[in-house]
Design a protein around this motif. Structure first.
Motif, PDB file in Angstrom:
ATOM      1  N   GLY A 442       0.788  -1.216   0.000  1.00 55.10           N
ATOM      2  CA  GLY A 442       0.000   0.000   0.000  1.00 55.10           C
ATOM      3  C   GLY A 442       0.821   1.266   0.000  1.00 55.10           C
ATOM      4  O   GLY A 442       0.673   2.115   0.888  1.00 55.10           O
ATOM      5  N   LEU A 443       1.681   1.419  -1.003  1.00 48.12           N
ATOM      6  CA  LEU A 443       2.440   2.657  -1.182  1.00 48.12           C
ATOM      7  C   LEU A 443       1.805   3.435  -2.324  1.00 48.12           C
ATOM      8  O   LEU A 443       1.433   2.858  -3.345  1.00 48.12           O
ATOM      9  CB  LEU A 443       3.899   2.370  -1.512  1.00 48.12           C
ATOM     10  CG  LEU A 443       4.625   1.346  -0.643  1.00 48.12           C
ATOM     11  CD1 LEU A 443       6.061   1.165  -1.132  1.00 48.12           C
ATOM     12  CD2 LEU A 443       4.598   1.741   0.824  1.00 48.12           C
ATOM     13  N   LEU A 444       1.694   4.747  -2.159  1.00 49.99           N
ATOM     14  CA  LEU A 444       1.105   5.591  -3.190  1.00 49.99           C
ATOM     15  C   LEU A 444       2.032   6.752  -3.494  1.00 49.99           C
ATOM     16  O   LEU A 444       2.348   7.555  -2.608  1.00 49.99           O
ATOM     17  CB  LEU A 444      -0.254   6.132  -2.724  1.00 49.99           C
ATOM     18  CG  LEU A 444      -0.906   7.215  -3.617  1.00 49.99           C
ATOM     19  CD1 LEU A 444      -1.212   6.681  -5.008  1.00 49.99           C
ATOM     20  CD2 LEU A 444      -2.176   7.758  -2.951  1.00 49.99           C
ATOM     21  N   TRP A 445       2.498   6.815  -4.756  1.00 51.22           N
ATOM     22  CA  TRP A 445       3.172   8.003  -5.265  1.00 51.22           C
ATOM     23  C   TRP A 445       2.130   8.763  -6.071  1.00 51.22           C
ATOM     24  O   TRP A 445       1.719   8.334  -7.148  1.00 51.22           O
ATOM     25  CB  TRP A 445       4.359   7.623  -6.140  1.00 51.22           C
ATOM     26  CG  TRP A 445       5.484   6.994  -5.372  1.00 51.22           C
ATOM     27  CD1 TRP A 445       6.559   7.619  -4.822  1.00 51.22           C
ATOM     28  CD2 TRP A 445       5.644   5.599  -5.070  1.00 51.22           C
ATOM     29  NE1 TRP A 445       7.380   6.712  -4.193  1.00 51.22           N
ATOM     30  CE2 TRP A 445       6.841   5.464  -4.328  1.00 51.22           C
ATOM     31  CE3 TRP A 445       4.896   4.451  -5.343  1.00 51.22           C
ATOM     32  CZ2 TRP A 445       7.296   4.227  -3.875  1.00 51.22           C
ATOM     33  CZ3 TRP A 445       5.342   3.223  -4.892  1.00 51.22           C
ATOM     34  CH2 TRP A 445       6.530   3.128  -4.166  1.00 51.22           C
ATOM     35  N   ASP A 446       1.699   9.883  -5.560  1.00 50.81           N
ATOM     36  CA  ASP A 446       0.587  10.648  -6.109  1.00 50.81           C
ATOM     37  C   ASP A 446       1.130  11.982  -6.612  1.00 50.81           C
ATOM     38  O   ASP A 446       1.586  12.822  -5.824  1.00 50.81           O
ATOM     39  CB  ASP A 446      -0.448  10.856  -4.994  1.00 50.81           C
ATOM     40  CG  ASP A 446      -1.741  11.499  -5.461  1.00 50.81           C
ATOM     41  OD1 ASP A 446      -1.689  12.352  -6.363  1.00 50.81           O
ATOM     42  OD2 ASP A 446      -2.797  11.164  -4.902  1.00 50.81           O
ATOM     43  N   ASN A 447       1.147  12.171  -7.942  1.00 52.59           N
ATOM     44  CA  ASN A 447       1.693  13.386  -8.549  1.00 52.59           C
ATOM     45  C   ASN A 447       3.189  13.553  -8.243  1.00 52.59           C
ATOM     46  O   ASN A 447       3.678  14.663  -8.054  1.00 52.59           O
ATOM     47  CB  ASN A 447       0.901  14.615  -8.118  1.00 52.59           C
ATOM     48  CG  ASN A 447      -0.425  14.731  -8.848  1.00 52.59           C
ATOM     49  OD1 ASN A 447      -0.523  15.419  -9.863  1.00 52.59           O
ATOM     50  ND2 ASN A 447      -1.441  14.027  -8.352  1.00 52.59           N
ATOM     51  N   THR A 475       7.108  -4.631  -3.123  1.00 52.33           N
ATOM     52  CA  THR A 475       5.850  -4.040  -2.653  1.00 52.33           C
ATOM     53  C   THR A 475       4.670  -4.676  -3.362  1.00 52.33           C
ATOM     54  O   THR A 475       4.802  -5.256  -4.444  1.00 52.33           O
ATOM     55  CB  THR A 475       5.844  -2.517  -2.867  1.00 52.33           C
ATOM     56  OG1 THR A 475       4.744  -1.929  -2.169  1.00 52.33           O
ATOM     57  CG2 THR A 475       5.768  -2.154  -4.337  1.00 52.33           C
ATOM     58  N   SER A 476       3.509  -4.572  -2.727  1.00 53.51           N
ATOM     59  CA  SER A 476       2.255  -5.060  -3.308  1.00 53.51           C
ATOM     60  C   SER A 476       1.162  -4.019  -3.099  1.00 53.51           C
ATOM     61  O   SER A 476       1.231  -3.191  -2.193  1.00 53.51           O
ATOM     62  CB  SER A 476       1.835  -6.391  -2.660  1.00 53.51           C
ATOM     63  OG  SER A 476       1.503  -6.200  -1.296  1.00 53.51           O
ATOM     64  N   PRO A 495       2.881  -8.724  -8.587  1.00 53.19           N
ATOM     65  CA  PRO A 495       3.337  -9.804  -7.717  1.00 53.19           C
ATOM     66  C   PRO A 495       2.346 -10.966  -7.726  1.00 53.19           C
ATOM     67  O   PRO A 495       1.143 -10.766  -7.984  1.00 53.19           O
ATOM     68  CB  PRO A 495       3.382  -9.154  -6.332  1.00 53.19           C
ATOM     69  CG  PRO A 495       3.129  -7.703  -6.539  1.00 53.19           C
ATOM     70  CD  PRO A 495       2.384  -7.579  -7.818  1.00 53.19           C
ATOM     71  N   PRO A 496       2.776 -12.176  -7.430  1.00 52.49           N
ATOM     72  CA  PRO A 496       1.819 -13.270  -7.227  1.00 52.49           C
ATOM     73  C   PRO A 496       0.852 -12.915  -6.106  1.00 52.49           C
ATOM     74  O   PRO A 496       1.256 -12.341  -5.088  1.00 52.49           O
ATOM     75  CB  PRO A 496       2.710 -14.450  -6.829  1.00 52.49           C
ATOM     76  CG  PRO A 496       4.083 -14.086  -7.264  1.00 52.49           C
ATOM     77  CD  PRO A 496       4.171 -12.596  -7.195  1.00 52.49           C
ATOM     78  N   THR A 497      -0.431 -13.200  -6.291  1.00 56.72           N
ATOM     79  CA  THR A 497      -1.531 -12.995  -5.331  1.00 56.72           C
ATOM     80  C   THR A 497      -1.935 -11.546  -5.179  1.00 56.72           C
ATOM     81  O   THR A 497      -2.857 -11.248  -4.416  1.00 56.72           O
ATOM     82  CB  THR A 497      -1.223 -13.549  -3.923  1.00 56.72           C
ATOM     83  OG1 THR A 497      -0.330 -12.667  -3.222  1.00 56.72           O
ATOM     84  CG2 THR A 497      -0.626 -14.954  -3.986  1.00 56.72           C
ATOM     85  N   ALA A 498      -1.283 -10.603  -5.856  1.00 57.32           N
ATOM     86  CA  ALA A 498      -1.527  -9.179  -5.607  1.00 57.32           C
ATOM     87  C   ALA A 498      -1.463  -8.418  -6.929  1.00 57.32           C
ATOM     88  O   ALA A 498      -1.402  -9.008  -8.007  1.00 57.32           O
ATOM     89  CB  ALA A 498      -0.507  -8.636  -4.602  1.00 57.32           C
ATOM     90  N   GLN A 499      -1.480  -7.092  -6.842  1.00 59.40           N
ATOM     91  CA  GLN A 499      -1.363  -6.257  -8.028  1.00 59.40           C
ATOM     92  C   GLN A 499      -0.675  -4.956  -7.655  1.00 59.40           C
ATOM     93  O   GLN A 499      -0.707  -4.518  -6.497  1.00 59.40           O
ATOM     94  CB  GLN A 499      -2.748  -5.964  -8.630  1.00 59.40           C
ATOM     95  CG  GLN A 499      -2.758  -5.186  -9.928  1.00 59.40           C
ATOM     96  CD  GLN A 499      -1.983  -5.847 -11.051  1.00 59.40           C
ATOM     97  OE1 GLN A 499      -0.750  -5.797 -11.063  1.00 59.40           O
ATOM     98  NE2 GLN A 499      -2.698  -6.456 -12.004  1.00 59.40           N
ATOM     99  N   ASN A 500      -0.011  -4.347  -8.633  1.00 57.69           N
ATOM    100  CA  ASN A 500       0.512  -2.985  -8.546  1.00 57.69           C
ATOM    101  C   ASN A 500       0.020  -2.205  -9.757  1.00 57.69           C
ATOM    102  O   ASN A 500      -0.326  -2.802 -10.788  1.00 57.69           O
ATOM    103  CB  ASN A 500       2.043  -2.988  -8.503  1.00 57.69           C
ATOM    104  CG  ASN A 500       2.592  -3.528  -7.198  1.00 57.69           C
ATOM    105  OD1 ASN A 500       2.116  -3.189  -6.122  1.00 57.69           O
ATOM    106  ND2 ASN A 500       3.621  -4.370  -7.285  1.00 57.69           N
ATOM    107  N   TYR A 501       0.033  -0.869  -9.672  1.00 53.34           N
ATOM    108  CA  TYR A 501      -0.667  -0.048 -10.657  1.00 53.34           C
ATOM    109  C   TYR A 501       0.157   1.177 -11.040  1.00 53.34           C
ATOM    110  O   TYR A 501       0.825   1.787 -10.201  1.00 53.34           O
ATOM    111  CB  TYR A 501      -1.994   0.448 -10.095  1.00 53.34           C
ATOM    112  CG  TYR A 501      -2.861  -0.610  -9.476  1.00 53.34           C
ATOM    113  CD1 TYR A 501      -3.886  -1.226 -10.195  1.00 53.34           C
ATOM    114  CD2 TYR A 501      -2.674  -0.992  -8.146  1.00 53.34           C
ATOM    115  CE1 TYR A 501      -4.695  -2.197  -9.623  1.00 53.34           C
ATOM    116  CE2 TYR A 501      -3.484  -1.964  -7.560  1.00 53.34           C
ATOM    117  CZ  TYR A 501      -4.482  -2.565  -8.303  1.00 53.34           C
ATOM    118  OH  TYR A 501      -5.275  -3.530  -7.723  1.00 53.34           O
ATOM    119  N   ALA A 502       0.049   1.555 -12.318  1.00 57.08           N
ATOM    120  CA  ALA A 502       0.528   2.855 -12.799  1.00 57.08           C
ATOM    121  C   ALA A 502      -0.595   3.448 -13.637  1.00 57.08           C
ATOM    122  O   ALA A 502      -0.913   2.923 -14.711  1.00 57.08           O
ATOM    123  CB  ALA A 502       1.801   2.706 -13.612  1.00 57.08           C
TER     124      ALA A 502
END
Length: 546
Positions: A442-447, A475-476, A495-502
């Motif tokens: 649960g890391l967020l780089w926002d702007n 990270t996940s 990652p396996p079992t999870a997701q990351n987003y751009a």
């Protein structure tokens, strides 16, 4: 809820939201109600040409955020609880109760005596003892300053370089070697291990999805609303197998017990054996993979309500700025603390970090600069804004880093989560901002913005394989939202079992990283007009309207 009622409620919240500083810290965001609506994304989209929404989080007809899940139950988490008091109260302006100026020679004892004197005062009705205000001037400090009593603030007169009007802490010497200059919080880490007897109970829900706040427990009789609880998902062989033992490439795989997932939460309500907590979880808890449990924490040694404001920490050095390490390592460390803040300050010439958190919850670091580190350009250095283990609900807002290896980073493994880097700027990056190692969540780089980076990969939400010591999946359930990497790579992998987003990011947005893994969710790369422009701000307003 009608559109008109939604807007009326938003306007009614205007003053309180403006006080939260997430809308006022940057000139790009108005503090008025119209600015709130605009920056939160509540002004609508259909009438504004060129704007688009992610398929994963969108406004419905009542201007409330709605989320989509994929087939694995992955969804974008709610990051809006990051920061001081979970963002529910503005950072306070604590009353000055003592004012001092600099003395000749080492000022460590002089400053510490003033801090300790305020620490002996009784707390007021809001839980604060008062602020020590430092007059303009140079304050040589050869030791470490410690704000280790709750409700104490250290406030300077400005963070510029002019001692006639600013407060400058000059960290001198190197005793002890690689010391911290200022520590906010307690004296040692506990890992949140202190259990209140009679409160330990298993989580019996078969699957607590990422983003959930409620779950079943075996016995809730030992719990009460308001209790501070610790949730633990043990690191079992079944869980390790589900995540490819960390995906560590040629390094040894992660081992049983090495990466327990840990959350620090407060009980909001209890109905029978259903417990609801204050902040969503940032990972799936699958009972078939690990029997999770929780207990009430005794909060031993915790320091709350401490702050650092409006000063400059300049760490002295004598050698080559890319070689010399015979000086203080961390300008400000936050440790064993809750509801803490650092704002309007500048930190220079550290070896490791300008601001570093460890065993810290609900912290805001706002409008700070971590500049020109002095050290070897190698591992464990130049993490300008850094979250170590047990860092949760931490908000970095409108901060600026220069010459960093990792400007905005979680180095805290599976006990670090819920960290927001809002409108961060990195200039001259020497490596990437990133989740650094071992399943932070649960890391967020926002702007996030890069200026003149010196490497071709500047934001990593990915697998680090055999980098470091088996960093593996760093990270996940983490997101780059509306970021601009100045034409360099943003690598996002699943990652396996999870997701990351751009989502809505600009630069070379790719799943092609240093270690081959499936690409994460990439949407709207190099497409202008992402709406809402800030995920954190939109989620914050959405939660306050609920």
């Amino acid at each position: 809820m009608t559109h008109d009622l939604s807007r009326r409620r938003l306007l009614g919240l205007g003053a309180g939201l403006a006080g939260s500083a997430i809308f006022t810290a940057s000139p790009a965001y108005s503090s008025g109600s119209a600015g709130l609506a605009e920056s939160a994304g509540l002004a609508g989209t259909s009438s504004i040409a060129g704007r688009w929404q992610s398929s994963l989080v969108q406004y419905d007809s009542a201007y409330r955020l709605r989320y989509s899940e994929d087939a694995e139950g992955n969804r974008i988490p709610d990051f809006s609880h990051a920061g001081y008091r979970n963002g529910n109260r503005p950072i306070p302006r604590v009353r000055t109760v003592q004012t001092i100026g600099p003395v000749e020679g080492d000022n460590t004892a002089h400053l510490q005596a003033a801090i300790d004197a305020v620490g002996q005062r009784p707390v007021d009705r809001d839980g604060f003892r008062g602020a020590v205000r430092l007059e303009p001037g140079n304050y040589p400090v050869a030791g470490t300053l410690r704000l280790n009593q709750s409700g104490v603030v250290l406030r300077g007169s400005g963070d510029g370089a002019d001692p006639a009007k600013d407060t400058i802490i000059r960290a001198t010497g190197n005793l002890p070697a690689s010391r911290d200059v200022i520590v906010l919080g307690g004296s040692a880490s506990t890992g949140w291990r202190g259990q209140v007897p009679g409160t330990l109970t298993d989580i019996t829900s078969e699957w607590v999805r990422v983003g959930s706040r409620s779950f079943e427990v075996a016995d809730a009789s030992g719990l009460r609303p308001g209790d501070n609880i610790i949730l633990v998902h043990p690191c079992t062989d079944a869980w390790l197998a589900s995540v490819d033992y960390g995906g560590t490439a040629t390094d040894a795989p992660w081992v049983v017990g090495s990466q327990p997932i840990t959350y620090n939460r407060f009980v909001r309500s209890i109905r029978a054996n259903t417990v609801t907590v204050d902040v969503p979880l940032f990972e799936h808890l699958r009972r078939e993979r690990s029997q999770s449990y929780l207990y009430k924490w005794d909060r031993a040694g915790l320091v709350t309500g401490v702050g650092l404001e409006s000063l400059r920490v300049d760490i002295e050095f004598t050698g080559d700025p890319d070689q010399d390490e015979a000086h203080a390592s961390v300008a400000v460390k936050i440790r064993q603390a809750e509801d803490v803040w650092v704002r309007d300050s500048t930190f220079l010439h550290f070896a490791k970090a300008g601001v570093e958190t460890f065993e810290t919850t609900r912290a805001t670091i706002r409008n700070c600069r971590a500049l020109d580190p002095v050290s070897l350009v190698t591992g464990s250095r130049r993490y300008n804004f850094n979250c170590e283990a047990y860092s949760q609900q931490v908000l970095f807002a409108d901060c600026y880093a220069s010459k960093a290896r990792h400007a905005f980073i979680s180095n805290g493994n599976s006990s670090a989560s819920g960290i927001v880097f809002l409108r961060g700027t990195a200039e001259g990056s020497l490596a990437s901002s990133e989740g650094h190692r071992r399943w932070s969540q649960g890391l967020l780089w926002d702007n996030h913005r890069e200026i003149a980076p010196r490497v071709d990969l500047t934001l990593g939400i990915y697998n680090r394989g055999d980098y470091g010591t088996g960093h593996g999946w760093s990270t996940s359930h983490s997101i780059g939202w509306n970021c601009d990497t100045a034409g360099t790579k943003l690598v996002v992998q699943k990652p396996p079992t999870a997701q990351n987003y751009a989502i809505g990011c600009h630069g070379i947005v790719t799943g092609d990283g240093p270690f081959a893994q499936p690409a994460g969710w990439i949407e709207g790369a190099n497409r202008p007009g992402l709406w809402p422009t800030s995920l954190y701000q939109a989620q914050y307003v959405d939660r306050r309207l609920a």
